[in-house]
Design a protein around this motif. Structure first.
Motif, PDB file in Angstrom:
ATOM      1  N   ASP A  55       0.878  -1.336  -0.111  1.00  0.00           N
ATOM      2  CA  ASP A  55      -0.131   0.065  -0.044  1.00  0.00           C
ATOM      3  C   ASP A  55       0.859   1.201  -0.117  1.00  0.00           C
ATOM      4  O   ASP A  55       0.666   2.290   0.764  1.00  0.00           O
ATOM      5  N   HIS A  73       7.592   1.818   5.686  1.00  0.00           N
ATOM      6  CA  HIS A  73       7.521   0.526   6.193  1.00  0.00           C
ATOM      7  C   HIS A  73       9.037  -0.170   6.039  1.00  0.00           C
ATOM      8  O   HIS A  73       9.212  -1.142   5.642  1.00  0.00           O
ATOM      9  N   TYR A  93       6.586  -7.145   4.838  1.00  0.00           N
ATOM     10  CA  TYR A  93       5.030  -6.451   4.864  1.00  0.00           C
ATOM     11  C   TYR A  93       4.422  -7.383   4.339  1.00  0.00           C
ATOM     12  O   TYR A  93       4.392  -7.735   3.092  1.00  0.00           O
ATOM     13  N   TRP A  94       3.139  -7.769   4.895  1.00  0.00           N
ATOM     14  CA  TRP A  94       2.052  -8.532   4.416  1.00  0.00           C
ATOM     15  C   TRP A  94       2.654  -9.735   4.081  1.00  0.00           C
ATOM     16  O   TRP A  94       3.375 -10.398   4.964  1.00  0.00           O
ATOM     17  N   ASN A 130       5.351  -5.980   9.260  1.00  0.00           N
ATOM     18  CA  ASN A 130       4.141  -5.416   9.381  1.00  0.00           C
ATOM     19  C   ASN A 130       3.146  -6.228   9.016  1.00  0.00           C
ATOM     20  O   ASN A 130       3.190  -6.466   7.843  1.00  0.00           O
ATOM     21  N   GLU A 131       2.140  -6.286   9.875  1.00  0.00           N
ATOM     22  CA  GLU A 131       0.807  -7.024   9.516  1.00  0.00           C
ATOM     23  C   GLU A 131       1.082  -8.410   8.814  1.00  0.00           C
ATOM     24  O   GLU A 131       0.547  -8.449   7.516  1.00  0.00           O
ATOM     25  N   ASN A 146      -1.489  -2.689  14.881  1.00  0.00           N
ATOM     26  CA  ASN A 146      -2.491  -1.844  13.966  1.00  0.00           C
ATOM     27  C   ASN A 146      -3.858  -1.990  14.010  1.00  0.00           C
ATOM     28  O   ASN A 146      -4.360  -3.230  14.020  1.00  0.00           O
ATOM     29  N   TYR A 186      -7.693  -0.311  13.336  1.00  0.00           N
ATOM     30  CA  TYR A 186      -8.499   0.601  12.473  1.00  0.00           C
ATOM     31  C   TYR A 186     -10.077   0.709  12.647  1.00  0.00           C
ATOM     32  O   TYR A 186     -10.948   0.954  11.924  1.00  0.00           O
ATOM     33  N   TYR A 217     -12.067   0.649   8.882  1.00  0.00           N
ATOM     34  CA  TYR A 217     -12.358  -0.474   8.126  1.00  0.00           C
ATOM     35  C   TYR A 217     -13.452  -1.342   8.913  1.00  0.00           C
ATOM     36  O   TYR A 217     -13.349  -1.749   9.975  1.00  0.00           O
ATOM     37  N   GLU A 247      -0.377   1.674  14.379  1.00  0.00           N
ATOM     38  CA  GLU A 247      -1.237   2.176  13.388  1.00  0.00           C
ATOM     39  C   GLU A 247      -2.817   2.201  13.862  1.00  0.00           C
ATOM     40  O   GLU A 247      -3.201   1.425  14.598  1.00  0.00           O
ATOM     41  N   TRP A 286      -1.716   6.536  11.843  1.00  0.00           N
ATOM     42  CA  TRP A 286      -1.369   6.471  10.316  1.00  0.00           C
ATOM     43  C   TRP A 286      -2.142   7.705   9.605  1.00  0.00           C
ATOM     44  O   TRP A 286      -3.353   7.479   9.581  1.00  0.00           O
ATOM     45  N   PHE A 334      -0.277   9.746   1.212  1.00  0.00           N
ATOM     46  CA  PHE A 334       0.833   9.403  -0.069  1.00  0.00           C
ATOM     47  C   PHE A 334       0.278   8.634  -1.007  1.00  0.00           C
ATOM     48  O   PHE A 334      -1.023   8.133  -0.979  1.00  0.00           O
ATOM     49  N   ARG A 388      -5.449   2.772  -4.235  1.00  0.00           N
ATOM     50  CA  ARG A 388      -6.468   3.543  -3.783  1.00  0.00           C
ATOM     51  C   ARG A 388      -6.962   4.245  -4.998  1.00  0.00           C
ATOM     52  O   ARG A 388      -6.778   5.655  -5.186  1.00  0.00           O
ATOM     53  N   ASN A 430      -3.394   7.171  -0.769  1.00  0.00           N
ATOM     54  CA  ASN A 430      -4.101   6.787   0.608  1.00  0.00           C
ATOM     55  C   ASN A 430      -4.171   8.240   1.472  1.00  0.00           C
ATOM     56  O   ASN A 430      -3.390   8.911   1.612  1.00  0.00           O
ATOM     57  N   LYS A 471      -5.463   8.880   4.461  1.00  0.00           N
ATOM     58  CA  LYS A 471      -5.242   8.796   5.995  1.00  0.00           C
ATOM     59  C   LYS A 471      -4.447   9.854   6.580  1.00  0.00           C
ATOM     60  O   LYS A 471      -4.047   9.995   7.966  1.00  0.00           O
TER      61      LYS A 471
HETATM   62  C1  GCU Z   1      -2.287  -1.053   6.895  1.00  0.00           C
HETATM   63  C2  GCU Z   1      -0.695  -1.004   6.553  1.00  0.00           C
HETATM   64  C3  GCU Z   1      -0.398   0.476   6.043  1.00  0.00           C
HETATM   65  C4  GCU Z   1      -1.535   0.756   5.120  1.00  0.00           C
HETATM   66  C5  GCU Z   1      -2.712   1.068   6.290  1.00  0.00           C
HETATM   67  C6  GCU Z   1      -3.998   1.270   5.396  1.00  0.00           C
HETATM   68  O1  GCU Z   1      -2.106  -1.166   8.326  1.00  0.00           O
HETATM   69  O2  GCU Z   1       0.053  -1.136   7.557  1.00  0.00           O
HETATM   70  O3  GCU Z   1       0.735   0.062   5.121  1.00  0.00           O
HETATM   71  O4  GCU Z   1      -1.272   1.951   4.144  1.00  0.00           O
HETATM   72  O5  GCU Z   1      -2.977   0.017   6.962  1.00  0.00           O
HETATM   73  O6  GCU Z   1      -4.688   0.515   5.369  1.00  0.00           O
HETATM   74  O7  GCU Z   1      -4.283   2.693   5.179  1.00  0.00           O
END
Ligand code: GCU
Length: 796
Positions: free
Chosen positions: A188, A356, A381-382, A419-420, A476, A478, A482, A506, A551, A556, A561, A571, A573
């Motif tokens: 992402d 990241h 990552y992921w 990360n995640e 992390n 949200y 989400y 996050e 976050w 960015f 997105r 993104n 956020k």
């Molecule tokens: C995740 C992730 C980020 C991503 C963010 C998002 O947690 O670690 O890299 O940009 O969520 O969904 O905005």
């Protein structure tokens, strides 16, 4: 998959033609920058590298773009040219420099001509701050080496290849995403391709100081420990470490591998966000000298707290990507770093999560100078291909280089491994091995990772199996973004099976800057703010939370997105738009951090006398240990050597005040022990002492002695069993002095003409004349500039 051993990691390192051991601290070496306009060829088919049957062109093949060929006459066919082609700025990604390359993923060839006269007895290296993703480097048509990974530096020695005069440096850069790469294909953030950071020629002596580690030893506030690595023939030399300001002058002899370790005590002004003290450091050998600026701080965890210089700290953080603050594309300059970290400071942050991947060195150097604590991460990552050894070797190499470059930066407190990432045995083994490797390479910092959480019956649990081998849990979440933005969702308990501090690595919500509507309208600034407003009380309710990093600082670019109008491949956020405009939530978080800081200041007032050795003027005697107390960090005094001195009298000029202590006097100490002394020896002073009966009890006595008045409260008649926690309060007001134990008044007296206690200093757990040391634990110490009453006098 068999457990990945450090051995496989070491094997990975010795891969032939791969980037050589890193030269650190390039800012203080003899360098020539190759930044500027480079000639390029965009080569989606890698035509410059393979022939039409996909066979790699051999060195010397004129058709190969790395040969930087020119037709030798008007009839010769050569279907490429750097001389007449396009240009790109280095450092810088290609995606933001050319509209047509915005979505481009593939190969671009870079060529830079440079003239160089390498003196007889010198060596020359080519250094890249970072190239995304795969780089193959050629000099004068000869392959120098290659490197994989878009965010860590690498260098090659070119002493034998460089020509006196004009040289042709060609770099094949390919940012194609691959499943077995790190990061893998799904991410992402924008996959900015190119020579994204500075390129330097570095001239060195035949034998030079290539690497060193100079930091406080783990869990120490005054022992510097480290090593020095020479590179060259004359490996056995005497090398001197000088930190003049700390009166450190240490000479050691390197062994036949050019390596030497050192350790010494030093009285240091410790680095902290409030006091980002950097010491000029000089390391010199017979053939070389290198300078650096290094801060010294200790970072530890105890129970669920993170301790900076022995003091509990709450991390007021923000995440950021390495994107330029005022233009498109990757950030790469000191100025970029300054603007981004200024925004973080404006939020009242004391901490940043560089996501990241390792960001450029300007960021971490500036964090050192500005007093911002740092979480630095590798792009695991992921969902990676965990069971492939070459994927592990790539990760461990990126981890090694991340730590190697920044291991002398006081600002960096956490190495993050991932990360995640989805739980699996292969993944757990993979990350466990990385954790072991990180601890081996740098035992002084904390290891973490950003984890996902589970939820059951209204309880959010952070029980990821890899939590076991982390020092700090990152999580992390949200909530409110989400899924539904239902306030009820924030009314939830957070739990973990680990007795460890957690950072909410996050949290947040998206908003299009300037779009205003009611709080239920997604993408509006009101919606984003509403999520933050609901987050704060939930975060405050988490007992094991030691900090947050929402976050994210700035919107960015992300290919994930595409939503028109609201996202447009951004993104959203960020708390700041891509044009640098702040959203309402920026100010909400700022306000929340100001409140947190105020709370911290009150706590600091509580603890400053002895828990925060970083406090100016505080001297540590012996080595009081940080232990777990009823409310987190506490300090254990061994009754023989341990105490704190503070060149300050916190009750200076007060004619009424309350001193509270939560302490546990222990069996086995001296019969007469001094818990607290405030004031000057022989002059105005206030003393609090515990006396042991020898039958396992203690009783209190205290007195105030000032120039014009004297009040001894004699000894209280109340005996208390040792080895239990007690809350003791001493209240002075209008000529009276009262002592309470667990809220019960035990001693009282009149103080004629009590004048404020002037000058002097404060010591805890000591009696000046080196006897009657305090044996036991003190969990909190608080001075309130007024006479407290009632329940406030018993906080056991
Ligand atoms: C995740 C992730 C980020 C991503 C963010 C998002 O947690 O670690 O890299 O940009 O969520 O969904 O905005």
């Amino acid at each position: 998959m068999k457990t990945i051993t450090i051995i496989s990691f070491l094997v990975a390192l010795s891969f032939k033609g791969y980037a050589q051991e890193l030269l650190i601290n390039v800012d203080n070496r003899t360098t020539k920058s190759l930044n500027g306009q480079w000639d390029i060829i965009i080569d989606p088919l890698e035509n410059g590298y393979y022939n039409f049957h996909l066979k790699e062109h051999a060195e010397g093949t004129k058709k190969a773009f790395f040969s930087d060929g020119r037709p030798s006459d008007k009839s010769e066919l050569l279907e490429y040219s750097f001389d007449t082609g396009e240009k790109l700025h280095v450092p810088g990604d290609w995606n933001s420099q050319k509209e047509k390359l915005l979505f481009y993923e593939g190969t671009v060839w870079y060529r830079r001509k440079f003239n160089y006269k390498l003196p007889e007895n010198k060596r020359l290296f080519i250094y890249f701050g970072a190239v995304n993703y795969e780089a193959i480097v050629y000099l004068n048509g000869k392959k120098i080496g290659e490197h994989t990974g878009g965010f860590t530096p690498f260098n090659f020695e070119i002493s034998d290849v460089v020509k006196q005069g004009e040289n042709s440096l060609v770099v094949k850069v390919d940012n194609k995403r691959k499943k077995d790469a790190i990061p893998t294909t799904m991410l992402d953030w924008w996959n900015y391709g190119g020579i994204n950071r500075r390129v330097l020629l570095i001239e060195e002596e035949q034998t030079f100081i290539r690497d060193y580690h100079v930091q406080l030893a783990k869990d120490s506030f005054n022992e510097i420990r480290g090593w020095i690595q020479l590179d060259g023939e004359a490996r056995q030399q005497s090398v001197t470490l000088n930190i003049a300001e700390a009166d450190v002058h240490k000479t050691v002899n390197t062994n036949s591998d050019g390596y030497a370790k050192f350790a010494m005590k030093a009285n240091l002004d410790l680095w902290s966000p409030e006091n980002p003290k950097l010491y000029p450091v000089k390391i010199s050998s017979a053939t070389d000298t290198i300078r650096d600026e290094i801060g010294f701080r200790s970072i530890q965890v105890t129970g669920t707290q993170i301790l900076l210089n022995g003091s509990p700290i709450y991390l007021r953080g923000i995440c950021l990507h390495e994107e330029a603050p005022t233009r498109e594309g990757r950030a790469y300059s000191h100025e970029d770093a300054q603007i981004l970290l200024n925004w973080a400071k404006e939020l009242n942050c004391n901490y940043v999560r560089l996501a990241h991947y390792p960001h450029n060195e300007y960021m971490t150097r500036l964090a050192d100078r500005m007093g911002l604590l740092v979480w630095s991460e590798i792009p695991v990552y992921w969902a990676l291909q965990w069971d492939k050894p070459e994927v592990f070797n790539n990760a461990s190499r990126q981890l090694k280089d991340m730590i190697s470059r920044d291991k002398n930066k006081a600002s960096i407190i956490i190495w993050s491994l991932a990360n995640e990432t989805p739980e699996s045995d292969a993944r757990n083994t993979f990350l466990h091995s990385l954790a072991k490797q990180a601890r081996l390479q740098d035992p002084t910092r904390l290891i973490s990772a950003a984890l996902l959480h589970g939820k059951a019956e209204g309880v959010i649990r952070v029980d990821d199996p890899i939590g076991e081998f982390l020092d700090v849990l990152g999580c992390n979440e949200y909530t409110g973004w989400y899924g539904d933005m239902d306030p009820e969702l924030f009314n939830v308990k957070w739990e973990t099976k680990y007795r460890k501090p957690m950072i909410m690595s996050e949290l947040g919500a998206g908003a299009l800057q300037g779009f205003h509507a009611d709080p239920d309208t997604r993408w509006s600034e009101e919606f984003q703010s509403n999520v933050y407003k609901h987050q704060f009380p939930m975060l405050d309710s988490i007992s094991f939370l030691s900090g947050i990093s929402p976050w994210i600082l700035k919107d960015f670019r992300s290919a994930r997105r595409p939503l028109p109008v609201f996202q447009d491949y951004y993104n959203r956020k960020g708390l700041i738009s891509e044009y640098g405009e702040k959203k309402d939530a920026f100010f909400l978080l700022q306000e929340y951090y100001n409140k947190k800081q105020r709370e911290k200041d009150i706590r600091l007032w509580q603890l400053k006398e002895f828990i925060s050795p970083g406090y100016q003027g505080l001297k540590i005697i012996g080595s009081p240990k940080i232990v777990e107390g009823p409310f987190g960090a506490a300090v254990y005094f061994d009754g023989e050597n341990d105490a704190y001195f503070l060149d300050e009298n916190p009750v200076q000029g007060l004619d009424e005040f309350t001193i509270e202590m939560l302490f546990k006097p222990e069996t086995g100490g001296d019969r007469e022990q001094r818990v607290l002394h405030i004031g000057s020896v022989g002059g105005d002073r206030l003393l609090l002492e515990t006396r042991l009966t020898g039958e396992g009890n203690w009783y209190m006595d205290s007195y105030i002695k000032s120039r014009d008045a004297h009040c001894v409260l004699k000894s209280s008649d109340y005996l208390h069993p040792l080895d239990q926690w007690y809350h003791m309060a001493l209240v002075v007001e209008k000529g009276t002095i009262k002592n309470y134990v667990n809220g019960k008044l035990e001693l009282e007296g009149k103080v004629e003409d009590l004048k404020p206690i002037y000058g002097g200093r404060t010591s805890v757990g000591v009696r000046q004349n080196k006897v009657f040391w305090f044996k036991g634990t003190i969990a909190s110490f608080k001075i309130t500039p007024k006479a407290l009453k009632g329940d406030e006098l018993n906080r056991i």
